[in-house]
Design a protein around this motif. Structure first.
Motif, PDB file in Angstrom:
ATOM      1  N   TYR A  19      -7.422   6.051  -8.578  1.00  0.00           N
ATOM      2  CA  TYR A  19      -6.909   7.413  -8.522  1.00  0.00           C
ATOM      3  C   TYR A  19      -7.145   8.116  -9.851  1.00  0.00           C
ATOM      4  CZ  TYR A  19      -4.273   6.147  -4.310  1.00  0.00           C
ATOM      5  OH  TYR A  19      -3.912   5.747  -3.043  1.00  0.00           O
TER       6      TYR A  19
ATOM      7  N   THR B 105       2.396  -3.736 -12.082  1.00  0.00           N
ATOM      8  CA  THR B 105       2.667  -3.279 -10.724  1.00  0.00           C
ATOM      9  C   THR B 105       4.031  -2.581 -10.687  1.00  0.00           C
ATOM     10  OG1 THR B 105       1.326  -5.015  -9.735  1.00  0.00           O
ATOM     11  CG2 THR B 105       3.008  -4.010  -8.332  1.00  0.00           C
TER      12      THR B 105
ATOM     13  N   LEU C 152       1.836   1.186  -6.616  1.00  0.00           N
ATOM     14  CA  LEU C 152       0.654   1.408  -7.441  1.00  0.00           C
ATOM     15  C   LEU C 152       0.654   0.448  -8.617  1.00  0.00           C
ATOM     16  CD1 LEU C 152       0.441   5.312  -7.485  1.00  0.00           C
ATOM     17  CD2 LEU C 152      -0.743   3.702  -5.990  1.00  0.00           C
TER      18      LEU C 152
ATOM     19  N   ARG D  75      -4.281   2.356  -9.721  1.00  0.00           N
ATOM     20  CA  ARG D  75      -4.896   1.821  -8.499  1.00  0.00           C
ATOM     21  C   ARG D  75      -3.831   1.599  -7.438  1.00  0.00           C
ATOM     22  NH1 ARG D  75      -9.324  -2.698  -9.678  1.00  0.00           N
ATOM     23  NH2 ARG D  75     -10.517  -1.672 -11.320  1.00  0.00           N
ATOM     24  N   ASP D  76      -4.290   1.547  -6.177  1.00  0.00           N
ATOM     25  CA  ASP D  76      -3.386   1.151  -5.105  1.00  0.00           C
ATOM     26  C   ASP D  76      -3.726  -0.271  -4.673  1.00  0.00           C
ATOM     27  OD1 ASP D  76      -5.579   1.242  -3.397  1.00  0.00           O
ATOM     28  OD2 ASP D  76      -4.987   3.088  -2.395  1.00  0.00           O
TER      29      ASP D  76
ATOM     30  N   LEU E 144       0.840  -1.194   0.000  1.00  0.00           N
ATOM     31  CA  LEU E 144       0.000   0.000   0.000  1.00  0.00           C
ATOM     32  C   LEU E 144       0.877   1.246   0.000  1.00  0.00           C
ATOM     33  CD1 LEU E 144      -2.747   1.360   0.264  1.00  0.00           C
ATOM     34  CD2 LEU E 144      -2.531   1.143   2.739  1.00  0.00           C
ATOM     35  N   LEU E 145       0.624   2.145  -0.969  1.00  0.00           N
ATOM     36  CA  LEU E 145       1.428   3.359  -1.048  1.00  0.00           C
ATOM     37  C   LEU E 145       0.896   4.453  -0.135  1.00  0.00           C
ATOM     38  CD1 LEU E 145       3.615   5.113  -2.338  1.00  0.00           C
ATOM     39  CD2 LEU E 145       1.973   5.722  -4.101  1.00  0.00           C
TER      40      LEU E 145
ATOM     41  N   ARG F 222     -10.526   9.931  -5.782  1.00  0.00           N
ATOM     42  CA  ARG F 222     -10.101   8.629  -5.297  1.00  0.00           C
ATOM     43  C   ARG F 222     -11.360   7.854  -4.937  1.00  0.00           C
ATOM     44  NH1 ARG F 222      -7.095  12.631  -3.136  1.00  0.00           N
ATOM     45  NH2 ARG F 222      -8.533  12.815  -1.398  1.00  0.00           N
TER      46      ARG F 222
END
Length: 639
Positions: A183, A105, A110, A176-177, A18-19, A283
């Motif tokens: 996003y 990825t 992300l 995406r995260d 997870l960023l 988001r």
């Protein structure tokens, strides 16, 4: 050299790092770190001006649009570039939805996705093709091991296409995260897209939200068309209101030099220069995207196709898009007070358009009007929120009361106001469900069956059906109308959304010849019919429904259709179809060996791709197509 093949859909690997740490509250989002400008490369014609046909947060029928739709010169086959270094973590080939899709990825945690592709780059194409032949299936989802397919920023990974649910050639691009939050890609500062054009403000809606609410003297939703003068949007007249109300805004955005109607990401409401509401669609959690039905006025959208975004947070809406700390953005209008209203709509590039108008509080008064045009008694009703609104008129010059029967008790509905020749009475349904209305000697039965609360499990049964509501089936209280007319079952209406599916059991009165071929179908507003299926238990069938409306048990006894379009040692092509339940599966063999057939549902065609291109197609070809009712058709030919 770029070879190429297929690929498809979307849903992120939960194991990825997870960023951004999100802290969601019930009304808003915590501040987020700014994206690293320049980290991602534009995936189509990088360095050259590009155009978008779809933007982040755009309102779609069942969801928020989750990324960018990038134009591809109205054709297929443009090079698709990896937006940054990383590795291919997922690939999918699908007939519908995202079509052929690649997930890449990246080291920052992300993932970028590239959808509706025509073909994949050479190593991935060969890998996918071999897996399709190994598993003997066209539709396939693969999760390659990390670093099996590393990619570099700017590397060509695919060709753009029109596969899946695409309405024309383009690339759908997402960021995406690891939590599947979508996003807005434009936050990463792509210079290929130019936008200096402010949003268009097309309409204002004002919705009454309690029984005391009035808008220009009526308990009714009203729409207004803003007038634009020298770049400023205004309403030509003062709006008079009272009670609890909510604003709605129809707004679109246009990028420079295009006519596409794109989404507007940000709406803020100020009352007397104080901010009372904001939503920012930047988001969106993937699993909550379907709550778009509560973000917009769903009833108006279904009836007219116009997307009015609510500028207040409706009940049952859990989207983390809002800042509305006081009264969820609703305005409680007091008599004789003046309110200066300002709505500001912004796009991603902070181009803004403003609508200003004056709203004045006006205490409701009863004005008697003559009924000279009425020749016979007339009675109608509708439900707005929790309120039953009854309109009645007759030849009398004095408005009459409407009698209402609730729990076997007779009540008098006293008119609240008049409109033209009709007197309007209001009743809060939370006081009990009325059984009938009586007016001028005639009686009108109401088919309100039950009050179904939201947020809890609930079962309802009458002589025609049993309905099971799960805890999250409803956004808000439902005043249920459920009936059977002939062979058609009606539950609620097409204009009220469900949050999660309901489970329904019915026992058809018309005998079913072959239960293995019979299923429940959803009847659209036109001639459309969608198969829902169902499980038989004796003479009853239980099915799940994700939308309310009309349902019917139908039998599909006709086999699918097959038409040979072309055949050669290189490729064979068919058109396939089904009259009712739809195509479920197909299998093609040449001399007893499985042959990959790709399916394009938009043209109802399937066409072959050989595993070994050097070997010609030759021999006996057998194609079998099965529909969702189990009917099967077979076509035999030779090459």
């Amino acid at each position: 050299m770029l070879k190429i093949k297929n690929y498809s859909t979307l849903k992120l690997n939960k194991r990825l790092a997870l960023l951004f740490a999100y802290v969601f509250t019930t009304l808003g989002l915590a501040a987020q770190p700014a994206p690293e400008q320049g980290y991602f490369m534009f995936p189509i014609k990088p360095g050259v001006r590009n155009y978008l046909s779809g933007s982040m947060g755009e309102i779609r029928a069942t969801h928020f649009h989750g990324g960018l739709d990038i134009k591809t010169d109205q054709r297929e086959g443009l090079s698709v570039y990896a937006a940054a270094d990383g590795y291919i973590s997922r690939v999918k080939m699908s007939t519908y939805g995202y079509g052929n899709i690649i997930y890449v990825t990246h080291p920052n945690g992300l993932t970028t996705t590239y959808s509706h592709l025509l073909a994949f780059y050479d190593p991935l194409a060969d890998y996918v093709l071999k897996k399709q032949y190994e598993k003997e299936t066209f539709e396939l989802e693969l999760f390659p091991e990390k670093n099996l397919f590393p990619v570099k920023k700017g590397q060509i990974i695919a060709l753009s296409g029109n596969t899946g649910g695409s309405g024309g050639p383009h690339l759908h691009f997402e960021i995406r995260d690891a939590e599947d939050r979508l996003y807005n890609p434009l936050r990463w500062g792509f210079k290929e897209v130019i936008d200096t054009t402010p949003p268009d403000l097309l309409g204002l809606g004002i919705q009454p939200l309690n029984i005391h609410a009035r808008i220009n003297g009526e308990f009714a939703r009203r729409e207004f068309t803003p007038k634009k003068t020298n770049g400023v949007h205004t309403l030509p007249d003062t709006v008079f209101a009272h009670g609890l109300i909510g604003f709605e805004l129809q707004t679109i955005d246009r990028y420079d030099d295009t006519q596409n109607r794109n989404g507007t990401q940000d709406v803020t409401v100020f009352v007397n220069d104080k901010q009372v509401y904001n939503h920012h669609i930047d988001r969106v959690p993937f699993e909550l995207s379907k709550q778009v039905s509560q973000h917009v006025n769903y009833n108006v959208y279904r009836r007219t196709g116009r997307t009015f975004q609510k500028a207040y947070v409706d009940y049952g809406n859990d989207l983390p898009l809002y800042t509305a700390p006081h009264n969820r953005g609703r305005l409680n209008v007091q008599a004789d007070s003046i309110y200066h209203i300002r709505l500001v709509a912004k796009d991603t590039y902070n181009n803004a358009s403003t609508l200003t108008f004056v709203l004045k509080g006006q205490k409701p008064t009863f004005m008697q009007t003559a009924n000279g045009k009425v020749t016979k008694p007339q009675l109608s009703y509708e439900i707005i929120g929790n309120i039953l609104k009854v309109s009645a008129s007759d030849t009398s010059s004095t408005p009459r009361n409407v009698e209402m029967v609730v729990n076997n008790q007779r009540l008098m509905l006293v008119p609240s106001y008049t409109k033209g020749a009709a007197s309007v009475s209001l009743y809060d349904l939370r006081g009990g469900l009325p059984e009938s209305l009586e007016y001028c000697g005639t009686s009108t039965l109401l088919d309100l069956q039950a009050t179904i609360p939201s947020g809890q499990e609930h079962s309802f049964s009458n002589r025609d059906m049993t309905i099971r509501f799960e805890k999250e089936s409803l956004y808000d209280t439902l005043y249920l109308q459920a009936k059977k007319e002939g062979d058609v079952y009606t539950i609620g209406d097409f204009y009220t959304p469900l949050h999660k599916a309901i489970k329904v059991t019915i026992t058809p009165s018309t005998p079913v010849t072959d239960k293995s071929k019979a299923a429940v179908y959803y009847l659209g507003l036109g001639k459309g019919r969608g198969m829902l299926g169902g499980v038989w238990d004796g003479n009853s069938i239980t099915f799940s429904a994700r939308a309310m409306g009309k349902f019917q048990v139908l039998e599909d006894v006709k086999a699918p259709t097959i038409k040979l379009l072309s055949k050669s040692p290189t490729q064979i092509k068919f058109r396939i179809g089904d009259n009712l339940s739809g195509v479920n599966s197909f299998r093609c063999e040449v001399n007893g060996k499985w042959l990959l057939m790709k399916y394009e549902h938009k043209t109802a065609t399937i066409y072959s791709e050989k595993l070994d291109k050097s070997l010609p197609l030759s021999g006996r070809v057998v194609l079998k197509v099965k529909d969702n009712a189990g009917n099967e058709a077979e076509f035999v030919t030779t090459i």
